[in-house]
Design a protein around this motif. Structure first.
Motif, PDB file in Angstrom:
ATOM      1  N   MET A 177      46.257  85.553  53.147  1.00 12.61           N
ATOM      2  CA  MET A 177      46.776  85.579  54.517  1.00 12.61           C
ATOM      3  C   MET A 177      46.100  86.694  55.299  1.00 12.61           C
ATOM      4  SD  MET A 177      49.362  83.463  55.075  1.00 12.61           S
ATOM      5  CE  MET A 177      50.333  84.106  56.425  1.00 12.61           C
ATOM      6  N   SER A 178      45.831  86.410  56.582  1.00 19.05           N
ATOM      7  CA  SER A 178      45.560  87.494  57.518  1.00 19.05           C
ATOM      8  C   SER A 178      46.955  87.789  58.097  1.00 19.05           C
ATOM      9  CB  SER A 178      44.560  86.985  58.559  1.00 19.05           C
ATOM     10  OG  SER A 178      44.071  88.033  59.353  1.00 19.05           O
ATOM     11  N   ILE A 179      47.132  87.910  59.430  1.00 15.60           N
ATOM     12  CA  ILE A 179      48.524  87.926  59.916  1.00 15.60           C
ATOM     13  C   ILE A 179      49.058  86.512  59.737  1.00 15.60           C
ATOM     14  CG2 ILE A 179      50.035  88.135  61.926  1.00 15.60           C
ATOM     15  CD1 ILE A 179      48.311  90.399  62.927  1.00 15.60           C
ATOM     16  N   SER A 180      48.292  85.562  60.234  1.00 16.60           N
ATOM     17  CA  SER A 180      48.587  84.158  59.964  1.00 16.60           C
ATOM     18  C   SER A 180      47.696  83.742  58.792  1.00 16.60           C
ATOM     19  CB  SER A 180      48.263  83.322  61.202  1.00 16.60           C
ATOM     20  OG  SER A 180      48.996  83.817  62.292  1.00 16.60           O
ATOM     21  N   GLU A 181      47.521  82.430  58.576  1.00 15.52           N
ATOM     22  CA  GLU A 181      46.673  82.053  57.453  1.00 15.52           C
ATOM     23  C   GLU A 181      45.242  82.495  57.734  1.00 15.52           C
ATOM     24  OE1 GLU A 181      47.040  78.176  59.826  1.00 15.52           O
ATOM     25  OE2 GLU A 181      48.249  79.895  59.336  1.00 15.52           O
ATOM     26  N   ASN A 182      44.582  82.930  56.657  1.00 14.84           N
ATOM     27  CA  ASN A 182      43.207  83.382  56.821  1.00 14.84           C
ATOM     28  C   ASN A 182      42.322  82.163  57.096  1.00 14.84           C
ATOM     29  OD1 ASN A 182      41.306  85.325  57.035  1.00 14.84           O
ATOM     30  ND2 ASN A 182      41.091  85.712  54.839  1.00 14.84           N
ATOM     31  N   VAL A 183      41.246  82.373  57.852  1.00 19.00           N
ATOM     32  CA  VAL A 183      40.462  81.221  58.296  1.00 19.00           C
ATOM     33  C   VAL A 183      38.995  81.354  57.925  1.00 19.00           C
ATOM     34  CG1 VAL A 183      41.944  80.667  60.261  1.00 19.00           C
ATOM     35  CG2 VAL A 183      40.127  82.341  60.545  1.00 19.00           C
ATOM     36  N   LYS A 281      51.002  88.781  46.525  1.00 22.86           N
ATOM     37  CA  LYS A 281      51.838  87.870  47.317  1.00 22.86           C
ATOM     38  C   LYS A 281      52.381  88.650  48.504  1.00 22.86           C
ATOM     39  CE  LYS A 281      54.726  84.224  47.641  1.00 22.86           C
ATOM     40  NZ  LYS A 281      54.050  83.107  48.245  1.00 22.86           N
ATOM     41  N   LYS A 282      52.011  88.211  49.705  1.00 20.25           N
ATOM     42  CA  LYS A 282      52.500  88.902  50.896  1.00 20.25           C
ATOM     43  C   LYS A 282      54.017  88.719  50.990  1.00 20.25           C
ATOM     44  CE  LYS A 282      50.832  89.706  55.587  1.00 20.25           C
ATOM     45  NZ  LYS A 282      49.654  89.635  56.443  1.00 20.25           N
ATOM     46  N   GLY A 283      54.741  89.787  51.248  1.00 21.27           N
ATOM     47  CA  GLY A 283      56.201  89.689  51.378  1.00 21.27           C
ATOM     48  C   GLY A 283      56.946  89.732  50.065  1.00 21.27           C
ATOM     49  N   LYS A 284      56.238  89.993  48.964  1.00 16.56           N
ATOM     50  CA  LYS A 284      56.846  89.852  47.619  1.00 16.56           C
ATOM     51  C   LYS A 284      58.171  90.609  47.477  1.00 16.56           C
ATOM     52  CE  LYS A 284      55.914  89.990  42.755  1.00 16.56           C
ATOM     53  NZ  LYS A 284      56.310  88.680  42.281  1.00 16.56           N
ATOM     54  N   GLY A 285      59.134  89.898  46.934  1.00 21.42           N
ATOM     55  CA  GLY A 285      60.414  90.528  46.613  1.00 21.42           C
ATOM     56  C   GLY A 285      61.471  90.368  47.691  1.00 21.42           C
ATOM     57  N   TYR A 286      61.080  89.898  48.858  1.00 21.08           N
ATOM     58  CA  TYR A 286      62.060  89.626  49.923  1.00 21.08           C
ATOM     59  C   TYR A 286      61.802  88.182  50.350  1.00 21.08           C
ATOM     60  CZ  TYR A 286      64.463  90.084  54.477  1.00 21.08           C
ATOM     61  OH  TYR A 286      65.282  89.903  55.552  1.00 21.08           O
ATOM     62  N   GLN A 287      62.711  87.328  49.938  1.00 23.05           N
ATOM     63  CA  GLN A 287      62.459  85.892  50.033  1.00 23.05           C
ATOM     64  C   GLN A 287      62.021  85.449  51.433  1.00 23.05           C
ATOM     65  OE1 GLN A 287      62.441  84.225  47.075  1.00 23.05           O
ATOM     66  NE2 GLN A 287      61.330  82.739  48.331  1.00 23.05           N
ATOM     67  N   LEU A 288      62.697  86.004  52.443  1.00 23.13           N
ATOM     68  CA  LEU A 288      62.372  85.569  53.819  1.00 23.13           C
ATOM     69  C   LEU A 288      60.928  85.931  54.170  1.00 23.13           C
ATOM     70  CD1 LEU A 288      65.717  86.583  55.505  1.00 23.13           C
ATOM     71  CD2 LEU A 288      64.719  84.286  55.567  1.00 23.13           C
ATOM     72  N   ALA A 289      60.502  87.104  53.726  1.00 23.02           N
ATOM     73  CA  ALA A 289      59.125  87.531  54.028  1.00 23.02           C
ATOM     74  C   ALA A 289      58.113  86.744  53.199  1.00 23.02           C
ATOM     75  CB  ALA A 289      58.975  89.024  53.775  1.00 23.02           C
ATOM     76  N   GLU A 290      58.508  86.352  51.995  1.00 24.24           N
ATOM     77  CA  GLU A 290      57.608  85.509  51.194  1.00 24.24           C
ATOM     78  C   GLU A 290      57.453  84.144  51.861  1.00 24.24           C
ATOM     79  OE1 GLU A 290      58.223  85.054  47.007  1.00 24.24           O
ATOM     80  OE2 GLU A 290      58.655  87.176  46.713  1.00 24.24           O
ATOM     81  N   ASN A 291      58.574  83.639  52.395  1.00 25.20           N
ATOM     82  CA  ASN A 291      58.526  82.316  53.034  1.00 25.20           C
ATOM     83  C   ASN A 291      57.826  82.352  54.387  1.00 25.20           C
ATOM     84  OD1 ASN A 291      59.980  81.511  50.874  1.00 25.20           O
ATOM     85  ND2 ASN A 291      61.929  81.263  51.956  1.00 25.20           N
ATOM     86  N   TYR A 292      58.032  83.446  55.128  1.00 20.60           N
ATOM     87  CA  TYR A 292      57.467  83.531  56.485  1.00 20.60           C
ATOM     88  C   TYR A 292      56.658  84.819  56.639  1.00 20.60           C
ATOM     89  CZ  TYR A 292      61.302  80.238  56.993  1.00 20.60           C
ATOM     90  OH  TYR A 292      62.170  79.200  56.814  1.00 20.60           O
ATOM     91  N   PHE A 296      57.039  88.151  59.284  1.00 20.67           N
ATOM     92  CA  PHE A 296      57.422  89.467  58.769  1.00 20.67           C
ATOM     93  C   PHE A 296      56.221  90.403  58.625  1.00 20.67           C
ATOM     94  CE2 PHE A 296      61.235  87.149  57.944  1.00 20.67           C
ATOM     95  CZ  PHE A 296      62.230  88.091  58.151  1.00 20.67           C
ATOM     96  N   HIS A 297      55.111  90.020  59.232  1.00 19.24           N
ATOM     97  CA  HIS A 297      53.951  90.928  59.198  1.00 19.24           C
ATOM     98  C   HIS A 297      54.331  92.230  59.910  1.00 19.24           C
ATOM     99  CE1 HIS A 297      49.687  92.079  59.157  1.00 19.24           C
ATOM    100  NE2 HIS A 297      49.935  92.570  60.364  1.00 19.24           N
TER     101      HIS A 297
END
Ligand SMILES: Cc1ncc(C[n+]2csc(CCOP(=O)(O)OP(=O)(O)O)c2C)c(N)n1
Length: 621
Positions: A177-183, A281-292, A296-297
């Protein structure tokens, strides 16, 4: 039971923690981050992703002698926790509090002040060379994300590092991931690497498998080793780094501390630059941040349970205004295309992307390329609108001059977060754009006073046959000035109020402040003229002539540093015309780097709030 985190009070304390407790410490750090960032706001997902990576780096390195350079630096919270700053987290991003980015003033363990992307390899390579020339033996590590690797500077630095004959470790923190998906192609390439068994893994497996084959095995291994390159081309996707002269180790599980320590140890033995590719894994350990992870950047204070922001803007922002206006313009004009450098959400182009996927271009964290790409697009007959934050556009100064303006191309620059942008601090304030843009020949530079004017300016810019820059701030675009809607005319300011004695000329976001200043002054019997400058380049000389005649004091208001800003242009004209009987007051941001804090607080600190301006005007009168 005492928390493990309680025993981490200064750099290197982590080394005293029993290896069996590492997972527990990681858990405590995550909970600490979530609790604190939910109250202060800040960069969450990236930091949750690098907890084990940062711990491993702190176990591997010795601070402050070893040097660790974070790319962008938004993911350095764990590093701050591990270097004696955990008590300061309640002040994160608050005025005079803990910075959200690495800062040498804060700690000897921060090797480089950062905030912009793709600089870490260059800076760290400089530290390596300085070490080598001065006979030092400290380790140097750069950590950059897969997003940061889309920036041109990262490649320039890799190219340079390929010749190195001493040790330098580059950790590629790949969370896909960048902020959004990496391109882009690079993101695809990393995808391949991620799913491969990895160069080292492959080599070991291959050798041990072949060695076990009686009779032929050993001979075959030797043969294969000799023709290693040929095989690697077919089998090993890590050739990109290897061919550039760097060693590649990976992919490594970035949540497994002992695996990372083994990799760092191996990497530190090489007398060259080594890329250690870790997967996190970006957001690891906080489900909402892992999902979005994109949401949560970077967050405002939020409710941990629901993830809902506690400071949702209810009024339409300039970004939202831009977002909606772009869709309308694209519907009307098939030639309008939109370009972002890895910021589809931040710039408001996400909705455009959904509606016009073929006319939307996310080029990665590559502002320079974005601008020249737009130049080419314009040359090909299109109307590119390049949406970039003021601070990141600094990178593309030469591209704006050389590729867009010298060619006189109709590129529109939509410059968000102009002026004092707040909590990200000195690397992110948009206080230089008027200075670095308004002296460029051929380029129109405008600033809207509100939502309606931004819409009008965009329309004007898309119709205009040449380069145009429109700068606007973060936040509220409904400034209560809806009644004043004179059409935009080339180089013309807008008179909002006619008065005597004092003429106030305000740029963009400062028009609203100007109105408040006029109200306070009116209560004291002073009735100023108020002008919405609209154009910072060219300035409206005609209106200035009129103002010089009828007023004793000219005041300019802008959210830009003094040097090279609007006020200096007006002052210059005043001198040029040799006007003697008019005083002049330039209210602008001082020529210094502005630290983090709330926008209003910073306005007050630097005298840009209505009351401070009133005081200075009265003093002058
Ligand atoms: C020159 C520049 N452009 C844009 C940004 C905004 N920005 C901050 S972090 C980020 C994404 C970085 O992605 P990556 O390097 O993969 O780090 P991650 O957050 O995924 O750990 C972007 C685009 C920036 N900091 N600098």
């Amino acid at each position: 039971m005492p928390k493990l985190l309680d025993s981490i009070n200064q750099a290197n304390d982590i080394k005293k923690i029993d290896q069996r407790d590492h997972d527990k410490l990681a858990e405590e750090i995550r909970s600490f981050l979530i609790q604190n960032v939910s109250k202060t706001g800040g960069h969450l997902a990236s930091n949750l992703g690098v907890v084990e990576l940062t711990m491993a780096l702190h176990l591997f390195l010795g601070f402050p002698q070893d040097k660790l350079v974070w790319d962008v630096g938004h993911q350095a919270y764990v590093h701050k926790v591990l270097t004696g700053r955990k008590e300061l987290f309640s002040s994160l991003r608050q005025i005079d509090g803990l910075s959200g980015f690495p800062k040498r003033e804060e700690s000897q363990c921060d090797s480089f002040d950062t905030g912009h992307s793709s600089t870490a390899i260059s800076a760290a390579l400089g530290l390596v060379k300085a070490r080598d020339l001065s006979g030092g033996s400290n380790k140097v590590v750069a950590v950059l994300g897969d997003g940061a690797l889309t920036g041109g500077m990262a490649f320039e630095a890799l190219n340079n590092a390929g010749r190195l004959k001493t040790n330098f470790i580059i950790v590629l923190n790949d969370n896909n991931m960048s902020i959004s998906e990496n391109v882009g192609g690079l993101a695809n390439y990393l995808g391949k690497l991620r799913t491969s068994s990895g160069y080292t893994g492959f080599k070991e497996n291959m050798e041990s498998t072949l060695n076990q084959m009686p009779g032929v095995g050993k001979v075959l291994v030797e043969k294969l080793k000799r023709s290693k390159d040929a095989i690697k081309y077919f089998m090993l996707p890590s050739m990109f780094f290897e061919d550039m002269g760097l060693t590649y180790i990976g992919p490594i599980d970035g949540h497994n501390i002992s695996q990372m320590l083994m990799a760092f140890d191996a990497a530190s033995r090489a007398k060259k630059a080594v890329v250690v590719h870790v997967i996190t894994k970006k957001g690891k350990g906080y489900q909402l941040a892992e999902n979005y992870p994109a949401r949560f950047h970077s967050v405002e204070p939020f409710d941990i349970k629901s993830g809902a922001s506690l400071r949702e803007d209810k009024t339409p922002s300039y970004t939202k205004t831009f977002s909606d206006a772009m869709i309308r313009l694209a519907r009307e004009n098939k030639k309008v295309v939109a370009i972002t450098a890895a910021m589809p959400f931040g710039t408001g182009l996400y909705d455009f992307k959904k509606q016009f996927p073929d006319r939307f271009f996310d080029v990665g964290i590559a502002e320079q390329h974005a601008v020249t790409f737009a130049a080419g697009f314009a040359m090909g007959g299109y109307k590119p609108v390049v949406a970039i934050y003021s601070t990141f556009l600094q990178r593309a100064y030469d591209q704006i001059i050389h590729d867009v303006c010298i060619n006189g191309l109709p590129v529109v620059f939509a410059i968000d977060r102009a002026g004092i942008s707040g909590r990200d601090g000195k690397t992110h304030q948009g206080t230089f754009d008027l200075s670095f843009l308004s002296h460029i020949p051929n380029l129109l530079v405008m600033a809207p006073k509100n939502k309606y004017e931004l819409e009008e300016m965009l329309r004007y810019a898309v119709d205009y046959n040449g380069p145009v820059a429109i700068r606007y701030p973060k936040g509220d675009a409904y400034t209560g000035l809806a009644d004043h809607q004179a059409p935009i005319e080339y180089g013309k300011a807008e008179k909002l109020m006619e008065g005597t004695d004092v003429a106030i000329l305000a740029v963009g976001s400062m028009v609203k402040t100007g109105v408040e200043v006029v109200e306070v002054l009116a209560a004291q019997g002073i009735t100023p003229t108020l002008i919405n400058a609209r154009f910072v380049s060219p300035i409206d000389k005609e209106i200035l002539e009129e103002l010089f005649e009828k007023h004793k004091l000219i005041v300019t208001l802008e959210e830009n540093v003094k040097s090279g800003g609007y006020g200096q242009k007006v002052a210059d004209y005043l001198c040029e015309r040799d006007v003697r009987n008019v005083k002049f007051l330039n209210i602008s941001v001082p020529d210094q780097f502005i630290e983090h804090g709330g926008v209003n607080e910073l306005h007050q600190r630097f005298g840009l709030d209505p009351q401070s301006i009133v005081n200075r005007i009265i003093e002058m009168l």
